[in-house]
Design a protein around this motif. Structure first.
Motif, PDB file in Angstrom:
ATOM      1  N   ARG A  92      75.969  41.663  14.487  1.00 32.24           N
ATOM      2  CA  ARG A  92      75.312  42.589  13.565  1.00 32.24           C
ATOM      3  C   ARG A  92      75.593  42.192  12.113  1.00 32.24           C
ATOM      4  O   ARG A  92      74.697  42.188  11.266  1.00 32.24           O
ATOM      5  CB  ARG A  92      75.795  44.019  13.822  1.00 32.24           C
ATOM      6  CG  ARG A  92      75.366  44.597  15.160  1.00 32.24           C
ATOM      7  CD  ARG A  92      75.876  46.019  15.325  1.00 32.24           C
ATOM      8  NE  ARG A  92      75.747  46.498  16.688  1.00 32.24           N
ATOM      9  CZ  ARG A  92      74.636  47.004  17.209  1.00 32.24           C
ATOM     10  NH1 ARG A  92      73.549  47.090  16.468  1.00 32.24           N
ATOM     11  NH2 ARG A  92      74.608  47.418  18.463  1.00 32.24           N
ATOM     12  N   GLN A  93      76.844  41.863  11.825  1.00 31.07           N
ATOM     13  CA  GLN A  93      77.203  41.494  10.457  1.00 31.07           C
ATOM     14  C   GLN A  93      76.498  40.213  10.024  1.00 31.07           C
ATOM     15  O   GLN A  93      75.961  40.132   8.912  1.00 31.07           O
ATOM     16  CB  GLN A  93      78.719  41.330  10.353  1.00 31.07           C
ATOM     17  CG  GLN A  93      79.499  42.630  10.455  1.00 31.07           C
ATOM     18  CD  GLN A  93      80.990  42.414  10.350  1.00 31.07           C
ATOM     19  OE1 GLN A  93      81.456  41.280  10.195  1.00 31.07           O
ATOM     20  NE2 GLN A  93      81.755  43.492  10.435  1.00 31.07           N
ATOM     21  N   CYS A  95      73.720  38.858  11.188  1.00 31.92           N
ATOM     22  CA  CYS A  95      72.273  39.050  11.037  1.00 31.92           C
ATOM     23  C   CYS A  95      71.951  39.856   9.788  1.00 31.92           C
ATOM     24  O   CYS A  95      70.940  39.607   9.118  1.00 31.92           O
ATOM     25  CB  CYS A  95      71.703  39.733  12.281  1.00 31.92           C
ATOM     26  SG  CYS A  95      71.602  38.636  13.721  1.00 31.92           S
ATOM     27  N   GLU A  96      72.812  40.809   9.462  1.00 28.09           N
ATOM     28  CA  GLU A  96      72.595  41.581   8.237  1.00 28.09           C
ATOM     29  C   GLU A  96      72.701  40.681   7.011  1.00 28.09           C
ATOM     30  O   GLU A  96      71.895  40.779   6.078  1.00 28.09           O
ATOM     31  CB  GLU A  96      73.612  42.714   8.161  1.00 28.09           C
ATOM     32  CG  GLU A  96      73.420  43.619   6.950  1.00 28.09           C
ATOM     33  CD  GLU A  96      74.387  44.783   6.934  1.00 28.09           C
ATOM     34  OE1 GLU A  96      74.439  45.492   5.905  1.00 28.09           O
ATOM     35  OE2 GLU A  96      75.098  44.984   7.947  1.00 28.09           O
ATOM     36  N   ARG A  97      73.668  39.788   7.010  1.00 25.18           N
ATOM     37  CA  ARG A  97      73.831  38.880   5.871  1.00 25.18           C
ATOM     38  C   ARG A  97      72.678  37.890   5.763  1.00 25.18           C
ATOM     39  O   ARG A  97      72.277  37.501   4.665  1.00 25.18           O
ATOM     40  CB  ARG A  97      75.145  38.119   6.005  1.00 25.18           C
ATOM     41  CG  ARG A  97      76.366  39.006   5.847  1.00 25.18           C
ATOM     42  CD  ARG A  97      77.619  38.275   6.254  1.00 25.18           C
ATOM     43  NE  ARG A  97      78.764  39.167   6.172  1.00 25.18           N
ATOM     44  CZ  ARG A  97      79.811  39.093   6.963  1.00 25.18           C
ATOM     45  NH1 ARG A  97      79.852  38.173   7.906  1.00 25.18           N
ATOM     46  NH2 ARG A  97      80.811  39.925   6.823  1.00 25.18           N
TER      47      ARG A  97
END
Length: 447
Positions: A92-93, A95-97
């Motif tokens: 999740r982290q 892909c968010e970045r």
């Protein structure tokens, strides 16, 4: 470049560089991705299977850098190890970045029995639901994976099969294409790309457990064999290619239909028939049964015609014998209880296409016309050609396979059944005949 510890993944809160480094712009990874997209030729979404590990991280980064508007990451949490939730959070982290949409599936895998096979069936079943026929799914298998798979199959006596470069996903008419763009590249090339792009990934701690055959092969046996035979990997892949040439000839002999094979075309020798059926199935399905289960199924192919041998493949898919053929039966997409329909018209259902043509001024349905399914109407009858007929008997006479009958569409109005598309139409005005034509075409992947 940073890599997390063996116990659990972690991430530094820094943004990914979403561009391909100049030194990798014309390198093997980028060339492989461009070639895969060209081979596919579609214009839908590029889904990337993303576990958070090195291989899928390289694949996701390269795909997003080349086509940022088309890439979606998908991650499956099998829940089989303590670090699973930490893997989720890492994905999740990252892909968010990177600015990538991420879809996560929490799999329901039993803790007993063959958990690896159950997890695989769950994973590919979900892939097939997510990736539509207009899309493509990319998985990050590479050459080292293929060599390990070949050796593992030889150890298990399962035959010399490898990973096909591409195939249709299994779960129904809505499913798209699966590709493995990195299959020709050794892991060293992926690691070089990751270092060049300064990527972050996680290491699955279970990959170091030597009690698992694949890990023992990777860390113990294959390194020793490669020291003794420097071109071991290429020799194994050359042998695989020779096997594929033989399989191609066998598939041509069995016939080219995508969803069924004639029982008469199988070898008379039972063991040879098992292998022929396995080759045919492996060219069309991710889910291969155990040899003993396939042997038992083949032994039943000579049973009387009123019997229907069945072999469950997982994910709602199966092999069935009917009408002199072995059918690969796909998992059916979920259907609504009813669908409205204007006459004349066309309706695309999850499992096929319904067309109603030629309605004339003399045809006046009693109320709105709707589409429902045979399974919701046990004992239903329709007046056709001057007589009342049981709908299920009509389906049987039309040789509609038993597993398709419950989900066969019906046209109904307030008086009852108007038509069993392609089979029967209700008489109108007290006279036999029809004032419109209804046809049904089930998607080939679901036949």
């Amino acid at each position: 470049m940073s890599c997390c510890s063996d116990s659990a993944p972690s991430s530094a809160m820094t943004a990914w560089n979403s561009t391909i480094p100049p030194t990798s712009a014309s390198g093997p990874v980028v060339r492989a991705l461009r070639r895969a997209l060209s081979d596919w030729g579609g214009d839908g979404t590029v889904y990337v299977g993303y576990s958070g590990g090195l291989d899928s991280t390289v694949l996701l980064h390269g795909a997003h850098a080349l086509w940022p508007e088309r890439v979606v990451a998908i991650h499956v949490n099998h829940g089989l190890q303590q670090a699973a939730s930490a893997f989720d959070e890492h994905c999740r982290q990252q892909c968010e970045r990177l600015g990538v949409v991420l879809r996560v599936h929490a799999a329901n895998v039993p803790e007993t029995g063959n958990t690896e096979a159950a997890a695989r069936a769950e994973r590919y079943g979900w892939f097939g639901q997510v990736v539509s026929k207009h899309d493509v799914l990319w998985l990050a298998h590479h050459r080292d994976d293929q060599v390990e798979t070949l050796m593992l199959r030889l150890m298990q006596g399962r035959g010399f099969y490898g990973m096909p470069r591409s195939r249709l996903l299994l779960a129904g008419a809505a499913s798209g294409l699966l590709q493995r763009p990195l299959l020709d590249l050794p892991r060293t090339m992926l690691r070089a790309y990751a270092a060049d792009a300064d990527l972050e990934w996680v290491e699955d701690p279970s990959n170091a457990e030597l009690d698992k055959d694949r890990n023992w092969l990777r860390h113990r046996l294959l390194p020793e064999l490669r020291e003794r035979t420097s071109d071991l990997d290429q020799s194994l892949l050359d042998a695989l290619q020779q096997q594929r040439y033989l399989e191609l000839g066998l598939l041509q002999a069995l016939g080219g239909e995508p969803h069924r094979v004639s029982v008469a075309s199988l070898p008379e020798d039972r063991k040879a028939a098992v292998q022929a059926l396995r080759v045919w199935l492996s060219s069309r399905s991710q889910l291969l049964p155990r040899t003993a289960a396939l042997e038992d199924f083949v032994a039943q192919l000579g049973a009387p015609s009123d019997r229907q041998p069945l072999l469950t493949l997982g994910g709602g898919n199966s092999l069935r014998r009917y009408g002199g053929y072995v059918h690969l039966v796909r998992a059916l997409p979920e259907l609504e209880s009813h669908y409205p329909l204007a006459l004349p018209g066309q309706l695309t259902l999850p499992h096929g296409e319904l067309r109603v043509l030629g309605a004339t001024d003399g045809f006046h349905p009693d109320g709105p016309v709707r589409v429902e399914f045979v399974g919701a109407h046990p004992g239903l009858r329709i007046r056709c050609r001057g007589k009342h007929h049981a709908v299920r008997a009509l389906l049987q006479a039309a040789r509609v396979p038993p597993w398709q009958r419950n989900d066969y569409p019906l046209l109904l109005d307030d008086r009852g059944p108007l038509a069993v598309p392609g089979i029967a139409h209700r008489d109108h005005g007290g006279a036999a005949g029809r004032l419109f034509d209804a046809g049904w075409h089930q998607h080939a992947q679901l036949r």
